[in-house]
Scaffold this active site. Structure first.
Site, PDB file in Angstrom:
ATOM      1  CB  CYS A 261      -0.928  -0.007   1.211  1.00 48.95           C
ATOM      2  SG  CYS A 261      -1.856  -1.544   1.433  1.00 48.95           S
ATOM      3  CB  ALA A 262       3.639   1.950  -2.318  1.00 44.68           C
ATOM      4  CB  ALA A 263      -0.028   5.916  -2.949  1.00 46.37           C
ATOM      5  N   GLY A 265       4.165   7.122  -1.211  1.00 42.78           N
ATOM      6  CA  GLY A 265       5.466   6.602  -1.617  1.00 42.78           C
ATOM      7  C   GLY A 265       6.647   6.866  -0.705  1.00 42.78           C
ATOM      8  N   GLY A 266       6.445   7.541   0.406  1.00 41.53           N
ATOM      9  CA  GLY A 266       7.572   7.883   1.271  1.00 41.53           C
ATOM     10  C   GLY A 266       8.402   6.694   1.695  1.00 41.53           C
ATOM     11  CE  LYS A 267       4.883   4.011   6.084  1.00 44.52           C
ATOM     12  NZ  LYS A 267       4.109   5.130   5.464  1.00 44.52           N
ATOM     13  CG  ASP A 293      -1.776   2.492  -3.222  1.00 43.96           C
ATOM     14  OD1 ASP A 293      -3.015   2.379  -3.125  1.00 43.96           O
ATOM     15  OD2 ASP A 293      -1.077   2.898  -2.284  1.00 43.96           O
ATOM     16  CG  ASP A 320      -7.829  -4.710  -4.115  1.00 44.69           C
ATOM     17  OD1 ASP A 320      -7.351  -4.602  -2.970  1.00 44.69           O
ATOM     18  OD2 ASP A 320      -9.053  -4.742  -4.329  1.00 44.69           O
ATOM     19  CB  CYS A 391      -0.649   6.908  10.324  1.00 41.91           C
ATOM     20  SG  CYS A 391      -2.014   7.007   9.136  1.00 41.91           S
TER      21      CYS A 391
END
Length: 453
Positions: A261-263, A265-267, A293, A320, A391
């Site tokens: 679940c990248a967006a 994209g920071g990680k 994502d 997905d 988060c």
């Protein structure tokens, strides 16, 4: 369009149409490029402040208006909300100006017949608002917290239940504290010392971050895009809590990493930067990140930063995370599962979260998270690493996700080797970390590290 007019429209978009504030406010500024620096700052302050203080604003409107907030016409409601915000929280704005400008906005949009009503409500708030608020705060500690910091009662009670009254009060107070801007140095592009030198030369005050490696706090910065270091791709905006996810991986330099679940994209970008930094022989292929994502629009946010940073070890895939991909079973050295969550740890940055979330939705998210985590386990190679993160401050989401992974046969792995000493505790030894606003100088975050047996 005046700053107040644009602010009222944007408040409607955020609160009535549920457009995220971190998208709506920059969009408002972008649409009004002819504004002065002062107008841009005022419009942003007014919009963000109104959303941030909505619980208190709507309480005052319920006291002084015969028409309930929910039954008001949308434009009237928005104008009254920004009007009350100015009267209660903007001491540098004359009360007469706040009232008169609200009346002008009401008339401009064809509601002349309601201008007297709007004026009367705002004049009443100006005269008696602070007194009525003080009286309401005296009824109970929870009501004082709700109205002083504008946090819904259910959320205060959840934090009290999860963390105790003392810590809950610190969390509530932290929701209205302006967060400093944190950046992470892209060490594959530049040395941290050179980045600091470049930023300082452009008048930015830079301080070393407290928890994360190669991270810095910036002060006195207006318009990052114009900075030379930004244009060169030397840094990425990222909170320390998110940076610690990348640190927790313990990258060697040759891993295949799957971020489900990248967006935005920071990680993924952080891990890719570490991989590139640790690649000693540039003639040989190094590690790679596959950033996934659910939509192309979300993936484009990652691609925009990739073009600026010029990293070539990231591929983006639209997929997905709840649907199992048999082709990736047992294929990744590292899987990052930063799952969708209620987001209550980032309310200080995205204040509209506290009005769009409820306990029922949180329960629904727990089920969604488990679908993603079940797939994540199957993608990790035997002996590989899985990082689960959110988060949110909601213990049910975090603890149930961790227990689910243990039930799936994953082995909790100590996070002590990957964290600064100030974050070492019994939880970290057990393989997870809770970052709590008001206790830690970061967003609220949960990170857990596992090894596949």
């Amino acid at each position: 369009m005046t700053a107040r007019e644009a602010s009222a429209k944007t408040v409607m978009e955020i609160l009535d149409k549920r457009m995220p504030s971190h998208i709506a406010i920059p969009s408002m500024i972008k649409k009004n490029q002819d504004w002065s620096v002062q107008d841009r700052g005022f419009a942003k302050r007014l919009t963000d402040g109104t959303v941030r203080r909505l619980e208190t604003i709507d309480y005052l409107l319920s006291v002084f208006s015969k028409t309930s907030v929910n039954k008001m016409k949308p434009w009237i409601r928005a104008v009254l909300r920004i009007g009350v915000y100015q009267l209660m929280y903007c001491e540098d704005i004359p009360q007469s100006a706040a009232c008169n400008e609200a009346v002008k906005l009401v008339k401009k949009y064809g509601f002349t017949n309601l201008s007297g009503y709007v004026n009367a409500v705002l004049r009443s708030v100006a005269r008696d608002g602070k007194i009525r608020l003080e009286q309401a705060c005296e009824t109970s500690v929870e009501e004082e917290l709700r109205l002083q910091y504008s946090v819904p009662l259910w959320l205060i009670q959840q934090w009290e239940r999860d963390y105790g009254e003392e810590v809950a009060q610190k969390i509530v107070a932290a929701t209205v504290v302006e967060k400093h801007l944190t950046i992470r140095c892209n060490c594959s592009r530049v040395m941290p010392e050179q980045l600091v030198e470049s930023l300082t030369a452009e008048g930015i005050r830079v301080e070393a971050a407290r928890y994360a490696e190669n991270a810095f706090y910036l002060y006195g910065c207006d318009g990052l895009e114009s900075l030379e270091a930004f244009q060169k791709g030397w840094f990425q905006i990222q909170d320390e809590s998110s940076i610690l996810v990348g640190q927790a991986v313990g990258i060697r330099g040759d891993e295949c990493v799957l971020d489900l679940c990248a967006a935005p994209g920071g990680k993924s970008l952080h891990i890719a930067d570490i991989l590139e930094s640790k690649r000693t022989d540039k003639s040989l292929p190094g590690g790679q990140v596959e950033a996934r994502d659910v939509s192309e629009a979300k993936l484009e946010l990652i691609r925009e930063n990739l073009r600026r940073i010029r990293l070539e070890n990231v591929i983006t895939v639209c997929a997905d995370a709840t649907v199992f991909d048999a082709g990736r079973e047992n294929s990744a050295d590292v899987v990052i599962a930063d799952v969708p969550c209620s987001g209550t740890g980032v309310i200080a940055r995205k204040p509209d979260i506290k009005y769009n979330m409820n306990e029922e939705t949180q329960n629904e998210l727990c089920a969604l998270q488990k679908k993603i985590l079940q797939n994540a386990v199957r993608y990790v190679k035997p002996g590989g690493t899985l990082i689960f993160s959110t988060c949110t401050l909601n213990r049910e989401e975090n603890d149930s996700g961790r227990m689910f992974l243990l039930e799936q046969g994953m082995q909790a792995d100590s996070m002590i080797p990957y964290l600064p000493k100030c974050l070492h505790n019994e939880d970290a030894k057990q393989g997870f970390l809770r970052l709590i606003p008001g206790v830690h100088e970061t967003d609220g975050f949960y990170i857990a590290r596992f090894i596949k047996k």
